[in-house]
Design a protein around this motif. Structure first.
Motif, mmCIF file in Angstrom:
data_model
loop_
_atom_site.group_PDB
_atom_site.id
_atom_site.type_symbol
_atom_site.label_atom_id
_atom_site.label_comp_id
_atom_site.label_asym_id
_atom_site.label_seq_id
_atom_site.Cartn_x
_atom_site.Cartn_y
_atom_site.Cartn_z
ATOM 1 N N VAL A 1 0.836 -1.176 0.001
ATOM 2 C CA VAL A 1 -0.035 -0.092 0.101
ATOM 3 C C VAL A 1 0.824 1.230 -0.062
ATOM 4 C CG1 VAL A 1 -1.715 1.309 1.369
ATOM 5 C CG2 VAL A 1 -1.934 -1.374 1.364
ATOM 6 N N GLY A 2 0.475 2.216 -0.834
ATOM 7 C CA GLY A 2 1.259 3.562 -0.808
ATOM 8 C C GLY A 2 1.280 4.319 0.452
ATOM 9 N N GLU A 3 2.526 4.884 0.788
ATOM 10 C CA GLU A 3 2.708 5.712 2.146
ATOM 11 C C GLU A 3 1.578 6.551 2.196
ATOM 12 O OE1 GLU A 3 4.154 6.673 5.570
ATOM 13 O OE2 GLU A 3 4.607 5.073 4.427
ATOM 14 N N LYS A 4 1.191 7.254 1.369
ATOM 15 C CA LYS A 4 0.287 8.359 1.528
ATOM 16 C C LYS A 4 -0.881 7.539 2.141
ATOM 17 C CE LYS A 4 -1.948 12.254 -0.591
ATOM 18 N NZ LYS A 4 -2.207 13.021 -1.871
ATOM 19 N N LYS A 5 -1.480 6.587 1.453
ATOM 20 C CA LYS A 5 -2.737 5.946 1.769
ATOM 21 C C LYS A 5 -2.301 5.187 3.179
ATOM 22 C CE LYS A 5 -6.853 4.293 0.923
ATOM 23 N NZ LYS A 5 -7.903 5.227 0.794
ATOM 24 N N PHE A 6 -1.407 4.862 3.288
ATOM 25 C CA PHE A 6 -1.203 3.828 4.591
ATOM 26 C C PHE A 6 -1.152 4.876 5.954
ATOM 27 C CE2 PHE A 6 1.275 1.165 7.770
ATOM 28 C CZ PHE A 6 0.612 0.021 7.247
ATOM 29 N N LYS A 7 -0.636 6.041 5.864
ATOM 30 C CA LYS A 7 -0.690 6.996 6.757
ATOM 31 C C LYS A 7 -2.092 7.530 6.946
ATOM 32 C CE LYS A 7 1.525 11.317 8.174
ATOM 33 N NZ LYS A 7 2.541 12.281 8.041
ATOM 34 N N LYS A 8 -2.802 7.616 5.848
ATOM 35 C CA LYS A 8 -4.186 8.180 5.964
ATOM 36 C C LYS A 8 -5.023 6.942 6.870
ATOM 37 C CE LYS A 8 -8.274 9.501 3.344
ATOM 38 N NZ LYS A 8 -8.696 9.655 2.039
ATOM 39 N N TYR A 9 -4.822 5.496 6.581
ATOM 40 C CA TYR A 9 -5.357 4.672 7.490
ATOM 41 C C TYR A 9 -5.056 4.954 8.909
ATOM 42 C CZ TYR A 9 -6.645 1.733 3.498
ATOM 43 O OH TYR A 9 -7.205 1.305 2.338
ATOM 44 N N TYR A 10 -3.691 5.271 9.216
ATOM 45 C CA TYR A 10 -3.398 5.430 10.663
ATOM 46 C C TYR A 10 -4.167 6.594 11.048
ATOM 47 C CZ TYR A 10 -0.970 8.226 14.218
ATOM 48 O OH TYR A 10 -0.857 8.895 15.360
ATOM 49 N N ALA B 1 -6.770 6.734 14.096
ATOM 50 C CA ALA B 1 -6.687 7.472 15.288
ATOM 51 C C ALA B 1 -7.742 8.306 15.784
ATOM 52 C CB ALA B 1 -5.404 8.199 15.311
ATOM 53 N N ASN B 2 -8.518 8.525 14.813
ATOM 54 C CA ASN B 2 -9.840 9.460 15.072
ATOM 55 C C ASN B 2 -11.033 8.662 15.409
ATOM 56 O OD1 ASN B 2 -8.261 11.928 14.738
ATOM 57 N ND2 ASN B 2 -8.675 11.827 12.682
ATOM 58 N N MET B 3 -10.707 7.422 15.474
ATOM 59 C CA MET B 3 -12.065 6.523 15.747
ATOM 60 C C MET B 3 -12.001 6.099 17.132
ATOM 61 S SD MET B 3 -11.667 3.863 12.382
ATOM 62 C CE MET B 3 -12.834 2.709 12.830
ATOM 63 N N LYS B 4 -13.520 5.728 17.700
ATOM 64 C CA LYS B 4 -13.359 5.071 18.781
ATOM 65 C C LYS B 4 -12.764 3.903 19.108
ATOM 66 C CE LYS B 4 -17.871 7.563 20.059
ATOM 67 N NZ LYS B 4 -19.236 7.137 20.526
ATOM 68 N N GLN C 1 -6.300 -1.540 16.734
ATOM 69 C CA GLN C 1 -7.317 -2.628 16.257
ATOM 70 C C GLN C 1 -8.105 -1.906 15.123
ATOM 71 O OE1 GLN C 1 -7.675 -5.609 17.195
ATOM 72 N NE2 GLN C 1 -7.131 -5.921 19.293
ATOM 73 N N ASN C 2 -8.284 -0.512 15.146
ATOM 74 C CA ASN C 2 -9.177 0.213 14.165
ATOM 75 C C ASN C 2 -8.348 0.342 12.852
ATOM 76 O OD1 ASN C 2 -10.990 1.162 15.953
ATOM 77 N ND2 ASN C 2 -9.887 3.026 16.523
ATOM 78 N N MET C 3 -6.781 0.280 12.918
ATOM 79 C CA MET C 3 -6.059 0.219 11.775
ATOM 80 C C MET C 3 -6.047 -1.148 11.087
ATOM 81 S SD MET C 3 -2.223 1.766 11.075
ATOM 82 C CE MET C 3 -1.539 2.002 9.605
ATOM 83 N N ILE C 4 -6.134 -2.245 11.702
ATOM 84 C CA ILE C 4 -6.124 -3.406 11.106
ATOM 85 C C ILE C 4 -7.709 -3.850 10.711
ATOM 86 C CG2 ILE C 4 -5.996 -5.910 11.728
ATOM 87 C CD1 ILE C 4 -3.163 -4.758 11.595
ATOM 88 N N GLY C 5 -8.305 -3.106 11.326
ATOM 89 C CA GLY C 5 -9.973 -3.392 10.852
ATOM 90 C C GLY C 5 -9.974 -2.822 9.485
ATOM 91 N N LEU C 6 -9.342 -1.366 9.467
ATOM 92 C CA LEU C 6 -9.602 -0.729 8.029
ATOM 93 C C LEU C 6 -8.590 -1.458 6.663
ATOM 94 C CD1 LEU C 6 -8.912 3.005 9.434
ATOM 95 C CD2 LEU C 6 -11.046 2.090 8.333
ATOM 96 N N LEU C 7 -7.599 -2.014 7.248
ATOM 97 C CA LEU C 7 -6.960 -3.022 6.161
ATOM 98 C C LEU C 7 -7.464 -3.980 5.916
ATOM 99 C CD1 LEU C 7 -3.363 -2.562 7.581
ATOM 100 C CD2 LEU C 7 -4.088 -1.580 5.624
#
Length: 210
Positions: free
Chosen positions: A70-79, A83-86, A91-97
């Motif tokens: 995954v591109g760096e820009k997209k990957f950082k966006k997942y982070y 981070a903004n999710m409850k 866990q949130n980041m793995i869920g998005l991936l």
């Protein structure tokens, strides 16, 4: 599609060689016996860095590589989104991936690699709730039904992948292999994801929160 498949295989091998691990747990990986990177002088080599930054960077590169680089820009966006999710950011980041359409196609065993799964999506062979979706990063939701095109049902790549015993199905994606249908049951926790190598999402969070 054969030419593109060869190109994807080359990219996959390159990523695995750079990381020096059997990233996708494949039986024929050259790293099953050799536990060190090409160019190193055997397992006693002292190359590399043990700094916190180096460990964080490697963790990031490993997880990025696993999902098809995954591109760096997209990957950082997942982070940032995680981070903004409850809840816990890791866990949130793995869920998005794991909600990425190409990842779900891979989990469904409609494709032998995440790269070929991405290719199926971009070539218009994947449907979500009977609607064609050509965006590999499309976020699948619990209850969504994923199917493949009639043409894809006849592709050796798809048929052989479904028949392969190299990977097991995961319990958060229900698959009807006879009808080429998969249902995304739930968003998995990090512990539910069948990574064949150790992943350290906590180190990735540290990397981006520096």
């Amino acid at each position: 599609m054969a030419r593109m498949g060869a190109k994807r295989s080359t990219r996959k091998l390159k990523i695995a060689r750079q990381l020096g691990v059997n990233l996708w747990g494949q039986a024929k990986s050259p790293f099953n016996k050799r536990k060190y990177k090409p160019g190193q002088h055997g397992p006693t080599s002292r190359g590399g860095s043990n700094s916190d930054y180096a460990k964080q960077l490697r963790a990031k590169q490993t997880l990025k590589g696993y999902y098809g680089n995954v591109g760096e820009k997209k990957f950082k966006k997942y982070y940032q989104e995680a981070a903004n999710m409850k809840g816990e950011t890791t866990q949130n980041m793995i869920g998005l991936l794991e909600r990425r359409l190409d990842a779900v196609v891979y989990r469904s065993k409609f494709a032998p690699t995440v790269f070929s799964a991405r290719q199926l999506v971009s070539h218009g062979h994947i449907f979500v709730n009977d609607k064609k979706v050509k965006i590999s990063s499309y976020q699948v939701k619990p209850g969504d039904v994923i199917t493949v095109s009639q043409k894809a049902k006849e592709m050796p790549l798809v048929v052989l992948s479904l028949e392969s015993a190299e990977r097991d199905y995961c319990d958060y994606v229900k698959v009807d292999s006879a009808n080429f249908v998969a249902t995304y049951v739930r968003i998995p926790a990090f512990e539910d994801v069948p990574y064949p190598v150790q992943m350290d999402p906590g180190l990735i969070i540290e990397f981006y929160s520096r």
